[in-house]
Design a protein around this motif. Structure first.
Motif, short mmCIF file in Angstrom:
data_model
loop_
_atom_site.label_atom_id
_atom_site.label_comp_id
_atom_site.label_asym_id
_atom_site.label_seq_id
_atom_site.Cartn_x
_atom_site.Cartn_y
_atom_site.Cartn_z
N ARG A 317 0.34 -1.78 23.57
CA ARG A 317 -0.68 -2.20 24.54
C ARG A 317 -1.93 -1.35 24.33
N VAL A 318 -3.08 -2.04 24.32
CA VAL A 318 -4.37 -1.40 24.08
C VAL A 318 -5.32 -1.80 25.20
N VAL A 319 -6.04 -0.85 25.77
CA VAL A 319 -7.10 -1.19 26.72
C VAL A 319 -8.40 -1.22 25.93
N LEU A 320 -9.13 -2.33 26.08
CA LEU A 320 -10.35 -2.51 25.31
C LEU A 320 -11.49 -1.66 25.85
N SER A 321 -12.33 -1.20 24.95
CA SER A 321 -13.49 -0.39 25.33
C SER A 321 -14.59 -1.27 25.90
N SER A 322 -15.61 -0.63 26.43
CA SER A 322 -16.72 -1.37 27.04
C SER A 322 -17.41 -2.28 26.03
N GLY A 323 -17.48 -1.86 24.78
CA GLY A 323 -18.16 -2.67 23.77
C GLY A 323 -17.32 -3.78 23.21
N ASP A 324 -16.02 -3.79 23.51
CA ASP A 324 -15.13 -4.80 22.96
C ASP A 324 -14.59 -5.75 24.02
N THR A 325 -14.86 -5.46 25.29
CA THR A 325 -14.36 -6.29 26.39
C THR A 325 -15.15 -7.60 26.46
N GLY A 326 -14.44 -8.69 26.65
CA GLY A 326 -15.05 -10.01 26.66
C GLY A 326 -16.07 -10.21 27.77
N PHE A 327 -16.89 -11.21 27.59
CA PHE A 327 -18.03 -11.50 28.46
C PHE A 327 -17.65 -11.60 29.94
N GLY A 328 -16.60 -12.35 30.25
CA GLY A 328 -16.27 -12.60 31.65
C GLY A 328 -15.25 -11.65 32.24
N ALA A 329 -14.78 -10.69 31.46
CA ALA A 329 -13.71 -9.79 31.91
C ALA A 329 -14.27 -8.48 32.43
N VAL A 330 -13.60 -7.93 33.45
CA VAL A 330 -13.94 -6.59 33.92
C VAL A 330 -13.01 -5.56 33.28
N LYS A 331 -11.86 -6.02 32.81
CA LYS A 331 -10.91 -5.14 32.11
C LYS A 331 -9.95 -6.01 31.33
N THR A 332 -9.63 -5.59 30.11
CA THR A 332 -8.75 -6.38 29.25
C THR A 332 -7.73 -5.48 28.56
N TYR A 333 -6.48 -5.94 28.60
CA TYR A 333 -5.43 -5.35 27.77
C TYR A 333 -5.17 -6.29 26.61
N ASP A 334 -5.19 -5.76 25.40
CA ASP A 334 -4.71 -6.51 24.24
C ASP A 334 -3.31 -6.04 23.91
N LEU A 335 -2.46 -6.97 23.53
CA LEU A 335 -1.17 -6.65 22.94
C LEU A 335 -1.29 -6.88 21.45
#
Length: 425
Positions: A317-335
Motif C-alpha cells: 500500500r502506497v499513499v500518493l504524494s501531493s504531486g501525484d494525487t488525482g484531480f478530484g481526490a483529497v487522498k489516494t492509496y495505491d495498491l
C-alpha cells in the motif's frame, strides 16, 4: 468543485492548498470576479426594488390623474439597466464556475508533499516475493508462447493497445472478475450494479472527468462518452438526489469494460496489456456522511487488498504524494502488485476519498443532522477492486512455471471447472 464561501473565508489557505499541487495562486482572481458578481447582483436587486416602487407610484399617479411621464421614463431606463445586469450576472457566475471547475480538490493534511510519484510513501508490504529458480518472463512472453494472448490479431481489428485472449487465459480473465464481484458482494457488503457503458456530459462532469479529462476519453458521434471507469455511472446515480441520512453509507460495485484513449501516454508500456484502450475492472464506490469518509476510505482499501491476498499476490500500500494525487481526490492509496517478469511494483488499484468535491459538481446531498431536516453534501469515494487485466498479468507472472505454464490460484479453480494449470494445447 469548491465552495466559494470557503475561499472568501481563507484565500491564503486556498492558495496554499494549490501550491501543494504545484499550482499558482488563484484566490485573488476568483474573488475579484466574485466581487463583481456580488456587486452586479446587489445592483440588480436594488433596481428591481426601485422598479417595483415606480410601478406602484405610476399606478397611483394614473388613478389620480397626475403626470407620470417622468416616472415612466425612469422605469424604462431601469428596465434597460436591468436587462444588462440580468445578462452580466450569469456571465460572471459562469466565469467563476469555469475557473473553479479547473482547480483540483484540496488535499488532506496527511498527504505527503512532493512533486511527483517519487515522493509517494510506502506504508506496508504484504506477502513474500516468490524465489524463482529460473528467469521469470513477462506476461506477454508467457501469453504469446501459450498461444492465448494475441496482440497482432487485435491490432488488425482495432489498432494498437488492444489484445485478444484465448482459451485458458480468457477463462482466467473471466474467473478473476467473477471472483472479485462475489467477494465484494458476499463478504464486503457492496451491492452489485449493471450500468451503462455510455454516459452523458452531466454524469462525466459531475464525476470531475469533464472538462479536464476530455482528451483521455472516447466520445461517440451523438455526444455520449464511453466510460473510463465504472466510477462515473456508479457515482452519478446520486446526481441531483437528496438521500435519507439513514441510508448511508451506500456501497455499490460493478464489473465493466473501461475505455481510455491514453492521450499523453505515448511510449509508455507499449508492450503487453498494462496500458490498454479497453480493459475490464471491478469498481467500488461509496457515498457516505462526511464524518464517515476517512474510515470508509480505509475500509474500501482493505476490501481491495483482500482480493490480492486471496490470490496470493505480493502487494504493497502506497499513499500518493501531493504531486501525484488525482484531480478530484483529497487522498489516494495505491495498491501496487509485484511483477517478477518486470522486476517492478505496478499499480493495480487506486482508492480515493473525494470528500464533497464531486458531490458539489453533481449536487448530490443527504438529509440528516440533529433535526433530521438539514441538507448537506455527500462525501464520495471510489476505488478499483481491482483492475482485472492487471490482476491477470500479476497471476501469470507470479504463478508462472519453468515450462511456461501458469498455475491457477486456488480461489479461482472453482470458477475454472477445477483447472489447476494453464498449459499450451
Amino acid at each position: 468543485m469548491h465552495d466559494i464561501r470557503a475561499i472568501r473565508a481563507d484565500p491564503d489557505g486556498f492558495d496554499a492548498a494549490l501550491a501543494r499541487r504545484g499550482l499558482a495562486p488563484a484566490a485573488a482572481s476568483v474573488l475579484a470576479v466574485d466581487a463583481d458578481r456580488r456587486a452586479a447582483q446587489t445592483a440588480l436587486q436594488d433596481k428591481q426594488a426601485r422598479r417595483n416602487a415606480l410601478a406602484r407610484e405610476i399606478g397611483q399617479g394614473k388613478r389620480s390623474g397626475a403626470d407620470t411621464a417622468e416616472l415612466e421614463a425612469e422605469a424604462t431606463a431601469l428596465r434597460r439597466d436591468m436587462d444588462g445586469l440580468e445578462t452580466r450576472v450569469p456571465e460572471l457566475d459562469g466565469g467563476i464556475r469555469r475557473v473553479l471547475e479547473g482547480l483540483p480538490a484540496v488535499l488532506d493534511a496527511s498527504v505527503p508533499d512532493g512533486s511527483d510519484e517519487s515522493a509517494n510513501v510506502v506504508l506496508n508490504e504484504v506477502g513474500e516475493k516468490r524465489d524463482f529458480r529460473f528467469a521469470p518472463k513477462q506476461h506477454f512472453e508467457l501469453g504469446e508462447a501459450l498461444g492465448m494472448m494475441d496482440f497482432a490479431t487485435a491490432a488488425k481489428l482495432a489498432g494498437a493497445r488492444f489484445v485478444m485472449l484465448r482459451g485458458g487465459l480468457a477463462r482466467m480473465e473471466r474467473a478473476l472478475g467473477q471472483f472479485m464481484l462475489d467477494l465484494h458482494i458476499s463478504e464486503h457488503g457492496y451491492v452489485e450494479m449493471v450500468v451503462p457503458s455510455l454516459v452523458n456530459d452531466a454524469a462525466a462532469y459531475g464525476t470531475d472527468k469533464l472538462p479536464k479529462f476530455a482528451d483521455t476519453m472516447f466520445r461517440t458521434t451523438d455526444g455520449r462518452w464511453l466510460i473510463p471507469t465504472a466510477e462515473v455511472p456508479l457515482t452519478a446515480t446520486v446526481m441531483g438526489e437528496i438521500l435519507p441520512g439513514g441510508d448511508l453509507p451506500v456501497r455499490i460495485t460493478a464489473l465493466t469494460d473501461c475505455f481510455r484513449s491514453e492521450a499523453g501516454a505515448a511510449g509508455r508500456d507499449t508492450r503487453g496489456m498494462l496500458r490498454q484502450h479497453q480493459f475490464r475492472k471491478v469498481e467500488l464506490v461509496s457515498m457516505c456522511h462526511p464524518d464517515q469518509s476517512a474510515s470508509e476510505h480505509e475500509r474500501m482499501t482493505t476490501c481491495a487488498e483482500a482480493v490480492l491476498s486471496r490470490l496470493g499476490l505480493p502487494f504493497r500500500r502506497v499513499v500518493l504524494s501531493s504531486g501525484d494525487t488525482g484531480f478530484g481526490a483529497v487522498k489516494t492509496y495505491d495498491l501496487e502488485v509485484w511483477l517478477p517478469g518486470q522486476q517492478a511494483w505496478r499499480e493495480i488499484s487506486s482508492c480515493s476519498n473525494c470528500r464533497d468535491f464531486q458531490a458539489r459538481r453533481m449536487n448530490a446531498r443527504f438529509r440528516g443532522g440533529v433535526d433530521g431536516k438539514s441538507v448537506a453534501y455527500l462525501h464520495t469515494l471510489n476505488g478499483s477492486g481491482v483492475a482485472v487485466g492487471r490482476a491477470l498479468i500479476a497471476v501469470m507472472e507470479n504463478y508462472q512455471q519453468a515450462d511456461g505454464s501458469i498455475g491457477v490460484p486456488e480461489v479461482l479453480r472453482s470458477y475454472m471447472g477445477g483447472t489447476q494449470r494453464i498449459s499450451a494445447a
